[in-house]
Design a protein around this motif. Structure first.
Motif, mmCIF file in Angstrom:
data_model
loop_
_atom_site.group_PDB
_atom_site.id
_atom_site.type_symbol
_atom_site.label_atom_id
_atom_site.label_comp_id
_atom_site.label_asym_id
_atom_site.label_seq_id
_atom_site.Cartn_x
_atom_site.Cartn_y
_atom_site.Cartn_z
ATOM 1 N N ALA A 49 0.706 -1.121 0.003
ATOM 2 C CA ALA A 49 0.043 0.041 -0.059
ATOM 3 C C ALA A 49 0.874 1.284 -0.083
ATOM 4 C CB ALA A 49 -0.890 0.065 1.122
ATOM 5 N N GLY A 50 1.842 1.242 -0.657
ATOM 6 C CA GLY A 50 2.774 2.497 -0.893
ATOM 7 C C GLY A 50 3.571 2.723 0.387
ATOM 8 N N LEU A 51 3.932 3.754 0.575
ATOM 9 C CA LEU A 51 4.732 4.049 1.565
ATOM 10 C C LEU A 51 4.152 3.871 3.021
ATOM 11 C CD1 LEU A 51 6.899 7.229 0.608
ATOM 12 C CD2 LEU A 51 7.887 4.948 0.861
ATOM 13 N N ARG A 52 4.666 3.377 3.890
ATOM 14 C CA ARG A 52 3.843 3.472 5.380
ATOM 15 C C ARG A 52 4.940 3.177 6.393
ATOM 16 N NH1 ARG A 52 -1.604 0.188 6.114
ATOM 17 N NH2 ARG A 52 -2.031 1.063 4.368
ATOM 18 N N GLY A 53 4.981 3.841 7.515
ATOM 19 C CA GLY A 53 5.923 3.584 8.648
ATOM 20 C C GLY A 53 5.662 4.750 9.652
ATOM 21 N N GLU A 54 6.584 4.559 10.709
ATOM 22 C CA GLU A 54 6.440 5.267 11.943
ATOM 23 C C GLU A 54 6.907 6.959 11.571
ATOM 24 O OE1 GLU A 54 8.147 5.198 16.408
ATOM 25 O OE2 GLU A 54 8.327 3.574 15.049
ATOM 26 N N LEU A 55 6.157 7.808 12.229
ATOM 27 C CA LEU A 55 6.527 9.182 12.343
ATOM 28 C C LEU A 55 7.937 9.420 12.860
ATOM 29 C CD1 LEU A 55 3.174 10.694 12.904
ATOM 30 C CD2 LEU A 55 4.296 10.884 10.851
ATOM 31 N N GLY A 56 8.648 10.291 12.147
ATOM 32 C CA GLY A 56 9.947 10.584 12.896
ATOM 33 C C GLY A 56 10.973 11.129 11.950
ATOM 34 N N ALA A 57 12.149 11.249 12.507
ATOM 35 C CA ALA A 57 13.311 11.813 11.524
ATOM 36 C C ALA A 57 14.188 10.633 10.654
ATOM 37 C CB ALA A 57 14.056 12.593 12.159
ATOM 38 N N GLY A 58 14.341 10.947 9.802
ATOM 39 C CA GLY A 58 15.276 9.846 8.805
ATOM 40 C C GLY A 58 14.517 9.490 7.825
ATOM 41 N N PRO A 59 15.260 8.678 6.760
ATOM 42 C CA PRO A 59 14.639 8.207 5.633
ATOM 43 C C PRO A 59 13.745 6.858 6.154
ATOM 44 C CG PRO A 59 17.037 7.801 5.690
ATOM 45 C CD PRO A 59 16.731 8.816 6.700
ATOM 46 N N ASN A 60 14.014 6.178 7.030
ATOM 47 C CA ASN A 60 13.342 5.229 7.558
ATOM 48 C C ASN A 60 12.202 5.415 8.173
ATOM 49 O OD1 ASN A 60 12.846 2.146 7.161
ATOM 50 N ND2 ASN A 60 13.827 1.929 9.423
ATOM 51 N N ARG A 61 11.524 6.886 8.249
ATOM 52 C CA ARG A 61 10.508 7.309 8.952
ATOM 53 C C ARG A 61 9.409 8.044 8.029
ATOM 54 N NH1 ARG A 61 12.259 4.293 12.225
ATOM 55 N NH2 ARG A 61 12.733 4.487 14.441
ATOM 56 N N MET A 62 8.446 8.307 8.419
ATOM 57 C CA MET A 62 7.389 9.262 7.719
ATOM 58 C C MET A 62 7.758 10.565 8.289
ATOM 59 S SD MET A 62 5.682 8.010 5.156
ATOM 60 C CE MET A 62 4.345 9.550 4.972
ATOM 61 N N ASN A 63 8.055 11.431 7.470
ATOM 62 C CA ASN A 63 8.162 13.056 7.582
ATOM 63 C C ASN A 63 8.091 13.858 6.646
ATOM 64 O OD1 ASN A 63 10.958 12.972 6.693
ATOM 65 N ND2 ASN A 63 11.329 11.219 8.035
ATOM 66 N N ARG A 64 8.400 15.075 6.680
ATOM 67 C CA ARG A 64 8.123 16.062 5.711
ATOM 68 C C ARG A 64 9.007 15.668 4.519
ATOM 69 N NH1 ARG A 64 7.201 22.070 7.504
ATOM 70 N NH2 ARG A 64 6.672 22.132 5.286
ATOM 71 N N VAL A 65 10.662 15.525 5.004
ATOM 72 C CA VAL A 65 11.680 15.336 3.869
ATOM 73 C C VAL A 65 11.194 14.050 3.029
ATOM 74 C CG1 VAL A 65 13.979 14.624 3.407
ATOM 75 C CG2 VAL A 65 13.284 16.365 5.202
ATOM 76 N N THR A 66 10.912 12.885 3.668
ATOM 77 C CA THR A 66 10.684 11.668 3.068
ATOM 78 C C THR A 66 9.268 11.976 2.174
ATOM 79 O OG1 THR A 66 11.205 10.139 4.833
ATOM 80 C CG2 THR A 66 9.554 9.291 3.317
ATOM 81 N N VAL A 67 8.318 12.943 2.526
ATOM 82 C CA VAL A 67 7.140 13.049 1.514
ATOM 83 C C VAL A 67 7.756 14.001 0.424
ATOM 84 C CG1 VAL A 67 4.904 14.130 1.685
ATOM 85 C CG2 VAL A 67 5.277 12.687 3.455
ATOM 86 N N MET A 68 8.317 14.881 0.693
ATOM 87 C CA MET A 68 8.649 15.689 -0.433
ATOM 88 C C MET A 68 9.573 14.928 -1.379
ATOM 89 S SD MET A 68 9.525 19.304 1.884
ATOM 90 C CE MET A 68 9.640 20.200 0.482
ATOM 91 N N ARG A 69 10.523 14.064 -0.820
ATOM 92 C CA ARG A 69 11.193 13.218 -1.957
ATOM 93 C C ARG A 69 10.321 12.292 -2.830
ATOM 94 N NH1 ARG A 69 16.607 12.418 -1.472
ATOM 95 N NH2 ARG A 69 16.285 10.085 -1.773
ATOM 96 N N ALA A 70 9.353 11.603 -1.970
ATOM 97 C CA ALA A 70 8.467 10.733 -2.651
ATOM 98 C C ALA A 70 7.869 11.486 -3.839
ATOM 99 C CB ALA A 70 7.438 10.360 -1.697
#
Length: 544
Positions: A49-70
């Motif tokens: 189901a696409g990207l899914r993960g825990e909120l927090g900092a870093g590429p292994n988390r859901m955050n604004r950087v991860t979302v903007m890169r996606a």
């Protein structure tokens, strides 16, 4: 570890979110190497189901950087000038992630459009397939995951979720994205306010005219309530009674341990209200309203129906109200084999797919008209002679169809339990269950799957294992997937696979028994046999 600290400092320099910057700086200051490795040792990947993960900092988390890169990776795969619709649920961060997505897409030369407020996932999926100029859709949601999670679901221009090679192409494009603080960002985009197009479609379902039914409904603190109530009103049903404690969207989901209607206890408040009101039916959506759970009264109290039971009932309901030998019904390899029997009895086409609705929507052959698809995890896409209305799970459309089915049965002096007994007599009792083992260390799942492939069990639950299929090699013309299918003596089946959305290893169990007179006695026998299979499966998984 020096590389991880360097990556963390580079992340800090581009992160626009003061909350995740502070979190990551605290990790660096504490010298917490494990926390750093957990955040930067991997990155979230597109799964079932696409990207899914825990909120927090870093590429292994859901955050604004991860979302903007996606969003930047997605933009790289879309035609310039194309229209992209963005929806979001009520989880922590969802609105910000939707706005960040729109800013990146607009800056990349696309025409982004964002819903004004939280919206059910099927509303967005229907929107994507409705307009020819819409080239993709995004829903920021983690569906039924715990409160600490969020996610990012992508739809292609056909209104269905992305599948290979699209996911790999987007992933590669994400890898090529530079710093997010150097991305061109748009500042203005249209806001979409209404779910009217979806409501027009779903309330136009031609699946019977019975409406006399008393329903208790819970959105489980999610975003389904307002659209569902409008749909029931426009379709002519009495207004469902909504569980007050779970009526408003709340990203902390305070009344449930997990906001998943399959989880023990999730329906307790709804069942209590239904008992107090003497209701005919309980319906629950998960937080983004793409799943639908159903419970019914019995002489010994309320019982939640399984996804396979609801799937079988809805399939026959749809087939009774549609026509044509080009009709297709589809389900997944982990769902009950009952749907195949129903399709043969009705003279329509049947297909199995890999797990996940993105695969159900690709099932069948050219010329097939998909009128119903379902998966055992409470996901259903319901249609009529026009075909399905949403190319994904649709918990609101399913709720309307279940209400119509139950009202039709009630008008005939029957219940959904009576209809289940009818199916058992007609097709044999297809009893299904699950074993789900949650782990903290994903390597345990990898090791268990490797061990089972190398040495599959000779018997489970007292039944001989007659064949073992490694689904990673492909089976029945399906793409390879990480799974193992065991066929047992007497028509039983066990499918073992890792979850695509949670850190779980799941076993899907099925026994098929002929009914010779007493359905209740056959159900008791099937329950005992499923218990034996579950015990045997737990022993061979050896995950604690």
């Amino acid at each position: 570890m020096d590389d991880l600290r360097r990556d963390a400092r580079e992340w800090l320099a581009q992160d626009p979110d003061p909350g995740t910057r502070a979190e990551l700086q605290a990790v660096l200051d504490a010298g917490d190497e494990q926390a750093l490795a957990d955040r930067f040792g991997a990155r979230l990947e597109f799964g079932t189901a696409g990207l899914r993960g825990e909120l927090g900092a870093g590429p292994n988390r859901m955050n604004r950087v991860t979302v903007m890169r996606a969003a930047a990776g997605l933009a790289a795969r879309l035609p310039k000038g194309g229209r992209v619709i963005v929806g979001f649920d009520a989880r922590h961060g969802s609105r910000q992630f939707a706005d960040d997505t729109a800013a990146v897409l607009t800056g990349a030369g696309l025409r982004a459009e964002v819903f004004a407020g939280p919206v059910p996932t099927p509303v967005v999926a229907h929107f994507v397939r409705t307009f020819e100029d819409v080239v993709a859709g995004v829903v920021v949601t983690a569906s039924h995951n715990p409160p600490r999670d969020n996610g990012y679901k992508v739809y292609w221009d056909d209104g269905a979720q992305i599948v290979p090679p699209q996911d790999a192409e987007i992933s590669a494009a994400i890898d090529a994205v530079g710093r997010v603080d150097e991305l061109p960002l748009g500042k203005d985009w249209p806001v979409h306010h209404d779910a009217g197009l979806y409501l027009d479609a779903v309330t136009g379902l031609r699946l019977g005219d019975a409406r006399d039914i008393s329903i208790v409904y819970t959105p489980l603190h999610g975003v389904g309530r307002d659209v569902l109530l409008r749909a029931f009103d426009r379709a002519g049903f009495p207004a469902p009674a909504v569980v007050a404690e779970q009526a408003e969207p709340d990203p902390d989901f305070p009344t449930v341990a997990f906001p998943n209607p399959e989880e023990p206890g999730a329906l307790d408040l709804a069942l209590a209200l239904a008992a107090a009101r003497g209701a005919d039916l309980v319906i629950a959506n998960d937080p983004d309203a793409d799943r639908c759970s159903v419970a019914v009264p019995t002489p010994s109290g309320w019982r939640a129906l399984t996804g396979d039971e609801v799937g079988g009932l809805l399939a026959e309901h749809v087939l009774r109200h549609t026509s044509g030998d080009d009709r297709l019904v589809a389900t997944t390899i982990v769902s009950s084999s009952l749907l195949g029997s129903i399709a043969r009895a009705h003279g329509v086409r049947f297909a199995e797919s890999l797990t996940g609705f993105k695969w159900i929507m690709k099932a069948g052959a050219p010329g097939d008209r998909l009128v119903f698809g379902y998966e055992e995890a409470l996901g259903y896409s319901v249609g009529d002679d026009r075909g399905v209305l949403v190319d994904d799970k649709d918990g609101i459309g399913a709720a309307l169809a279940v209400a119509a089915l139950a009202a039709e049965a009630r008008r005939n002096g029957r219940t959904l339990l009576d209809l289940l007994d009818d199916q058992a007599r007609r097709y044999g009792l297809h009893a299904t269950s699950q074993l789900s083992v949650r782990v903290q260390d994903l390597s345990l799942i990898t090791a268990a799957m490797a061990r089972l492939r190398a040495d599959p069990p000779a018997e489970l639950g007292g039944r001989a294992v007659e064949s073992s299929e490694d689904l990673s090699l492909g089976a029945d013309g399906l793409p390879p997937t990480d799974g193992l299918r065991l066929r047992l003596a007497g028509g039983a089946r066990v499918v073992i696979r890792p979850s695509g959305t949670e850190p779980k290893l799941k076993c899907y169990l099925e026994v098929v028994l002929p009914v010779d007179g007493d359905v209740a006695a056959t159900r008791a026998r099937a329950a005992a046999e499923l218990d034996a299979l579950r015990t045997g499966a737990a022993a061979v998984l050896a995950l604690g």
